[in-house]
Design an enzyme around this catalytic site. Structure first.
Site, short mmCIF file in Angstrom:
data_model
loop_
_atom_site.label_atom_id
_atom_site.label_comp_id
_atom_site.label_asym_id
_atom_site.label_seq_id
_atom_site.Cartn_x
_atom_site.Cartn_y
_atom_site.Cartn_z
N TYR A 141 0.82 -1.21 0.00
CA TYR A 141 0.00 0.00 0.00
C TYR A 141 0.85 1.27 0.00
CZ TYR A 141 -4.56 -2.18 0.70
OH TYR A 141 -5.71 -2.88 0.54
N LYS A 191 4.07 -15.73 2.50
CA LYS A 191 4.33 -16.41 1.22
C LYS A 191 5.83 -16.64 1.16
CE LYS A 191 3.11 -17.91 -2.89
NZ LYS A 191 2.34 -19.16 -3.07
N ASP A 223 -1.81 -18.78 0.18
CA ASP A 223 -2.73 -19.44 -0.78
C ASP A 223 -3.45 -20.62 -0.13
OD1 ASP A 223 -0.25 -20.66 -0.70
OD2 ASP A 223 -0.13 -21.06 -2.85
N ASP A 247 -5.96 -7.63 3.68
CA ASP A 247 -7.09 -7.01 2.99
C ASP A 247 -7.95 -8.11 2.37
OD1 ASP A 247 -8.67 -4.96 1.84
OD2 ASP A 247 -7.60 -5.21 -0.06
N ASP A 251 -11.68 -10.01 4.05
CA ASP A 251 -12.95 -10.04 3.31
C ASP A 251 -13.46 -11.47 3.20
OD1 ASP A 251 -13.06 -7.31 2.92
OD2 ASP A 251 -13.46 -7.45 0.77
#
Ligand code: IPM
Ligand code: MG
Length: 367
Positions: A141, A191, A223, A247, A251
């Site tokens: 970001y 990751k 993942d 983020d 959700d």
């Protein structure tokens, strides 16, 4: 005890749900003998209309000087012209930055009566009670360089994933501390099979785990973690991850609850403790938006905002007993069968925003 709280209701259903939350806060003040020093101001579209900016510098200054900021929601069709020079969301992003709130905490709890409202099987979502902790002020970001440009061989773009040891350490610490106050299971998401920032993240998490022998740490790749989150969400307690992963996964996790109208959030500028002995300045907002389609009709569910107040009491004001009283009052209102439009069963009658708020405030008063 005396506390300074800045209240920014914002746009759409923001003012309605904030009203109910303030009602509950007032009962908490009376019942437990606290004094909450509230000051209100405009933010987002409402501030653009009144002052021409989404956030006045004085308001940001006041937010920084307060113990906590209680925020409704910002935005709406009126201000979403893509050519506009000011956007309501600018106010939100500027406040996060001004307050330095690097730890975004999004709890997700499944309610039995909503198990059929999710696209997943009730047997999968029942009993889910987890917290997603998202790093909020670093990573993709904010990392530089961040730009788009033209070259002879076509257009290019770059974003930068960058993390310092200090940034990783402080967000992981929030994870360890919150896990310690709960079921003592921390899932650190990264990751590390591909990204250097993730390898650093994992290394620091492993080092820090020596300080928290009582907390079991599980390292998961983002993942496969996203699969686990819908296949077996009950296995998670506290999950901690960098900004972009958070983020996306937050959700995904919110779907487990059945309605956005029930989900609170906190963004903290420090490491809190669940027992209230250490407080952190915080920014508190329900995760739902302004819902302009139902604004002003008494249809909004105030529970997300009321649970947000509970988080504020726990993390920024150091009042865990009061926080629990609010959470139990929400449970009582739900157990008594009250449902707002977003959570009502087909064929049953929904109560209004105010009726739900009143019921919860009364349940706090009765204790
Ligand atoms: C969120 C939102 C914001 C984010 C957007 C609106 C900038 O998606 O709070 O999760 O990406 O942080
Ligand atoms: Mg998001």
């Amino acid at each position: 005890m005396q506390f300074d709280i800045l209240v920014l209701p914002g746009d759409g259903i923001g003012p309605e749900v904030i009203n109910e939350a303030l009602k509950v806060l007032e009962v908490v003040a009376r019942k437990f003998g606290h004094s909450f020093n509230l000051s209100q101001d405009l933010v987002g579209g409402a501030a653009i209309d009144a002052y021409g900016v989404a956030l006045k510098p004085e308001t940001a200054q006041k937010a920084r000087a307060s113990d906590a900021l209680l925020f409704g929601a910002v935005g709406g069709p009126k201000w979403s012209d893509p050519t506009a020079s000011v956007r309501p969301e600018d106010g939100l992003l500027a406040l996060r930055k001004a307050m330095g709130v690097y730890a975004n905490i999004r709890p997700v709890k499944s309610y039995k009566f909503l198990a059929n409202a999710t696209p997943l099987k009730p047997s999968v979502v029942e009993g889910v009670d987890l917290i997603v902790i998202r790093e909020l002020t670093g990573g993709l970001y904010y990392g530089l360089p961040k730009r788009r440009w033209n070259t002879q061989r076509g257009r290019r773009g770059v974003d930068t994933m960058k993390y310092s040891e200090r940034e990783i350490e402080r967000i992981l610490r929030v994870g360890f501390e919150l896990a310690r106050g709960r079921r003592k299971k921390l899932t650190s998401v990264d990751k590390a099979n591909v990204l250097e920032t993730s390898r650093l993240w994992r290394q620091i998490a492993q080092e820090m785990s020596a300080e928290y022998p009582d907390v079991t740490v599980d390292h998961q790749l983002v993942d496969s973690c996203s699969m686990q989150l819908i296949q077996n969400p009950r296995r998670f307690d506290v999950m901690v991850m960098e900004n972009t992963f958070g983020d996306i996964l937050s959700d995904e996790a919110s779907v487990l609850a059945g309605s956005l109208g029930m989900l609170p959030s906190a963004s903290l500028a420090g490491v809190p403790s669940t027992d209230g002995h250490r407080r952190a300045r915080g920014f508190y907002e329900p995760i739902h938006g302004t819902a302009p389609d139902i604004a002003g009709q008494g249809k909004a569910n105030p529970i997300a905002t009321i649970l947000t107040v509970a988080m504020m009491l726990r993390y920024s004001l150091g009042l865990p007993k009061e926080a629990l009283a609010v959470e139990q009052a929400v449970d009582k209102a739900l157990e008594s069968g009250l449902r707002t439009a977003d959570i009502v069963a087909a064929g049953e009658r929904a109560v209004t925003t105010t009726q739900m708020g009143n019921a919860i405030a009364e349940a706090v008063a009765r204790g």
